[in-house]
Design a protein around this motif. Structure first.
Motif, PDB file in Angstrom:
ATOM      1  N   ASP A   1       0.874  -1.169   0.000  1.00 49.38           N
ATOM      2  CA  ASP A   1       0.000   0.000   0.000  1.00 49.38           C
ATOM      3  C   ASP A   1       0.910   1.219   0.000  1.00 49.38           C
ATOM      4  O   ASP A   1       1.635   1.455   0.971  1.00 49.38           O
ATOM      5  CB  ASP A   1      -0.901  -0.023   1.236  1.00 49.38           C
ATOM      6  CG  ASP A   1      -1.872   1.142   1.261  1.00 49.38           C
ATOM      7  OD1 ASP A   1      -2.142   1.721   0.197  1.00 49.38           O
ATOM      8  OD2 ASP A   1      -2.361   1.470   2.372  1.00 49.38           O
ATOM      9  N   LEU A   2       0.900   1.966  -1.097  1.00 48.67           N
ATOM     10  CA  LEU A   2       1.817   3.084  -1.280  1.00 48.67           C
ATOM     11  C   LEU A   2       1.057   4.393  -1.216  1.00 48.67           C
ATOM     12  O   LEU A   2      -0.003   4.535  -1.830  1.00 48.67           O
ATOM     13  CB  LEU A   2       2.522   2.951  -2.634  1.00 48.67           C
ATOM     14  CG  LEU A   2       3.573   3.992  -2.980  1.00 48.67           C
ATOM     15  CD1 LEU A   2       4.759   3.887  -2.034  1.00 48.67           C
ATOM     16  CD2 LEU A   2       4.033   3.803  -4.418  1.00 48.67           C
ATOM     17  N   GLY A   3       1.584   5.341  -0.486  1.00 49.60           N
ATOM     18  CA  GLY A   3       0.994   6.676  -0.414  1.00 49.60           C
ATOM     19  C   GLY A   3       2.008   7.723  -0.829  1.00 49.60           C
ATOM     20  O   GLY A   3       3.196   7.624  -0.496  1.00 49.60           O
TER      21      GLY A   3
ATOM     22  N   SER B   1       5.006   6.860   1.666  1.00 52.90           N
ATOM     23  CA  SER B   1       4.756   5.874   2.714  1.00 52.90           C
ATOM     24  C   SER B   1       4.427   4.547   2.048  1.00 52.90           C
ATOM     25  O   SER B   1       3.803   4.508   0.996  1.00 52.90           O
ATOM     26  CB  SER B   1       3.612   6.317   3.634  1.00 52.90           C
ATOM     27  OG  SER B   1       2.414   6.438   2.904  1.00 52.90           O
ATOM     28  N   ALA B   2       4.871   3.479   2.668  1.00 56.71           N
ATOM     29  CA  ALA B   2       4.607   2.137   2.133  1.00 56.71           C
ATOM     30  C   ALA B   2       4.366   1.179   3.281  1.00 56.71           C
ATOM     31  O   ALA B   2       5.060   1.218   4.300  1.00 56.71           O
ATOM     32  CB  ALA B   2       5.786   1.656   1.288  1.00 56.71           C
ATOM     33  N   LYS B   3       3.367   0.328   3.082  1.00 57.00           N
ATOM     34  CA  LYS B   3       3.039  -0.701   4.064  1.00 57.00           C
ATOM     35  C   LYS B   3       2.953  -2.015   3.297  1.00 57.00           C
ATOM     36  O   LYS B   3       2.185  -2.134   2.347  1.00 57.00           O
ATOM     37  CB  LYS B   3       1.706  -0.381   4.732  1.00 57.00           C
ATOM     38  CG  LYS B   3       1.266  -1.381   5.770  1.00 57.00           C
ATOM     39  CD  LYS B   3      -0.049  -0.918   6.395  1.00 57.00           C
ATOM     40  CE  LYS B   3      -0.541  -1.859   7.450  1.00 57.00           C
ATOM     41  NZ  LYS B   3      -1.814  -1.394   8.042  1.00 57.00           N
ATOM     42  N   ALA B   4       3.761  -2.993   3.710  1.00 60.79           N
ATOM     43  CA  ALA B   4       3.771  -4.303   3.057  1.00 60.79           C
ATOM     44  C   ALA B   4       3.055  -5.300   3.955  1.00 60.79           C
ATOM     45  O   ALA B   4       3.387  -5.433   5.138  1.00 60.79           O
ATOM     46  CB  ALA B   4       5.202  -4.760   2.801  1.00 60.79           C
TER      47      ALA B   4
ATOM     48  N   VAL C   1       1.562  -7.687   8.820  1.00 58.64           N
ATOM     49  CA  VAL C   1       2.323  -6.513   8.379  1.00 58.64           C
ATOM     50  C   VAL C   1       3.802  -6.871   8.407  1.00 58.64           C
ATOM     51  O   VAL C   1       4.341  -7.245   9.456  1.00 58.64           O
ATOM     52  CB  VAL C   1       2.042  -5.291   9.278  1.00 58.64           C
ATOM     53  CG1 VAL C   1       2.909  -4.119   8.859  1.00 58.64           C
ATOM     54  CG2 VAL C   1       0.574  -4.910   9.222  1.00 58.64           C
ATOM     55  N   LEU C   2       4.440  -6.780   7.261  1.00 56.49           N
ATOM     56  CA  LEU C   2       5.867  -7.079   7.163  1.00 56.49           C
ATOM     57  C   LEU C   2       6.702  -5.862   7.531  1.00 56.49           C
ATOM     58  O   LEU C   2       7.659  -5.961   8.292  1.00 56.49           O
ATOM     59  CB  LEU C   2       6.218  -7.552   5.759  1.00 56.49           C
ATOM     60  CG  LEU C   2       5.496  -8.808   5.278  1.00 56.49           C
ATOM     61  CD1 LEU C   2       5.824  -9.090   3.826  1.00 56.49           C
ATOM     62  CD2 LEU C   2       5.855  -9.985   6.159  1.00 56.49           C
ATOM     63  N   PHE C   3       6.362  -4.726   6.920  1.00 59.48           N
ATOM     64  CA  PHE C   3       7.062  -3.490   7.259  1.00 59.48           C
ATOM     65  C   PHE C   3       6.195  -2.295   6.928  1.00 59.48           C
ATOM     66  O   PHE C   3       5.276  -2.368   6.127  1.00 59.48           O
ATOM     67  CB  PHE C   3       8.428  -3.383   6.556  1.00 59.48           C
ATOM     68  CG  PHE C   3       8.363  -3.214   5.061  1.00 59.48           C
ATOM     69  CD1 PHE C   3       8.116  -1.977   4.472  1.00 59.48           C
ATOM     70  CD2 PHE C   3       8.593  -4.299   4.236  1.00 59.48           C
ATOM     71  CE1 PHE C   3       8.074  -1.834   3.093  1.00 59.48           C
ATOM     72  CE2 PHE C   3       8.553  -4.160   2.851  1.00 59.48           C
ATOM     73  CZ  PHE C   3       8.296  -2.926   2.276  1.00 59.48           C
ATOM     74  N   ILE C   4       6.532  -1.196   7.589  1.00 64.91           N
ATOM     75  CA  ILE C   4       5.932   0.104   7.311  1.00 64.91           C
ATOM     76  C   ILE C   4       7.084   1.086   7.228  1.00 64.91           C
ATOM     77  O   ILE C   4       7.943   1.119   8.121  1.00 64.91           O
ATOM     78  CB  ILE C   4       4.971   0.543   8.439  1.00 64.91           C
ATOM     79  CG1 ILE C   4       3.855  -0.475   8.627  1.00 64.91           C
ATOM     80  CG2 ILE C   4       4.402   1.931   8.143  1.00 64.91           C
ATOM     81  CD1 ILE C   4       3.037  -0.249   9.887  1.00 64.91           C
TER      82      ILE C   4
END
Length: 170
Positions: free
Chosen positions: A49-51, A73-76, A82-85
C-alpha cells in the motif's frame, strides 16, 4: 542586413527582464522511519500500500525560496501480517525567480517533486533492503496526474463547505 541592436546579457530576456528560473538550493531528509513489527519472513508476494503526498510552503527567508516536501509511505502486508511500514518525508529548497503567479503552484507541485523523486525512491529502496526485505522500487510517479487529483479534491472540499473553488492554472 546588419543587426544594430545592443548585445544582451546572458541571463536577460528580450525585454531586458531576467527570465523565469528555478534553482535547487538543497535536498534533505526531514523524517524517515522503518518499522518491522513482526520480524516475519516473507512467505508470499506481499501487497504494498503506497501513499504519495506533495506540499510546498514559502521559506522563512523569503526571496522566492520555497520548501517542497515529498512524502512517501509504504506498508507491506503478506497473509494478513504486516511485514514493514516505512515513511519518508524528503524535502528540497527551491528558489524561483520571475515565475508568473499562474505558473507558481504547478511548478512547485509538479516540477519540484519530479526533481526530488529519484532521490527519495533510492532512500526507500535502501531502507527496505537494510530492513531485510527486497528493495522496494517505486514506479515512476505522474506528478501532473497527482496535482490534478489534489486540485479536484480541493474543489470538492470547497464546494462542500460553500467556499469558492480554487482556479486551476495547469
Amino acid at each position: 542586413m546588419t543587426d544594430t541592436s545592443a548585445p544582451q546579457a546572458p541571463n536577460e530576456g528580450q525585454n531586458g527582464a531576467t527570465p523565469a528560473g528555478l534553482r535547487v538550493l538543497g535536498q534533505y531528509v526531514k523524517d524517515l522511519s522503518f518499522e518491522n513489527p513482526g520480524h516475519t519472513p516473507v512467505q508470499s508476494q506481499p501487497n504494498i500500500d503506497l501513499g504519495i503526498d506533495v506540499g510546498a510552503t514559502p521559506h522563512a527567508d523569503g526571496n522566492g525560496i520555497y520548501e517542497v516536501s515529498l512524502k512517501l509511505s509504504a506498508k507491506a502486508v503478506s497473509d494478513g501480517t504486516v511485514l514493514f511500514i516505512t515513511e519518508l518525508d524528503y524535502a528540497g529548497l527551491f528558489q524561483l525567480q520571475n515565475v508568473p503567479q499562474a505558473q507558481l503552484e504547478p511548478l512547485l507541485l509538479i516540477e519540484c517533486p519530479r526533481l526530488l523523486f529519484p532521490f527519495a525512491r533510492r532512500i526507500v529502496a535502501e531502507i527496505t533492503r537494510e530492513g531485510g526485505f527486497p528493495p522496494l522500487l517505486i514506479d515512476p510517479v505522474d506528478f501532473v496526474q497527482l496535482y490534478q487529483q489534489q486540485y479536484r479534491r480541493a474543489q470538492e472540499a470547497a464546494a462542500a463547505s460553500g467556499q469558492t473553488p480554487p482556479v486551476q492554472d495547469a
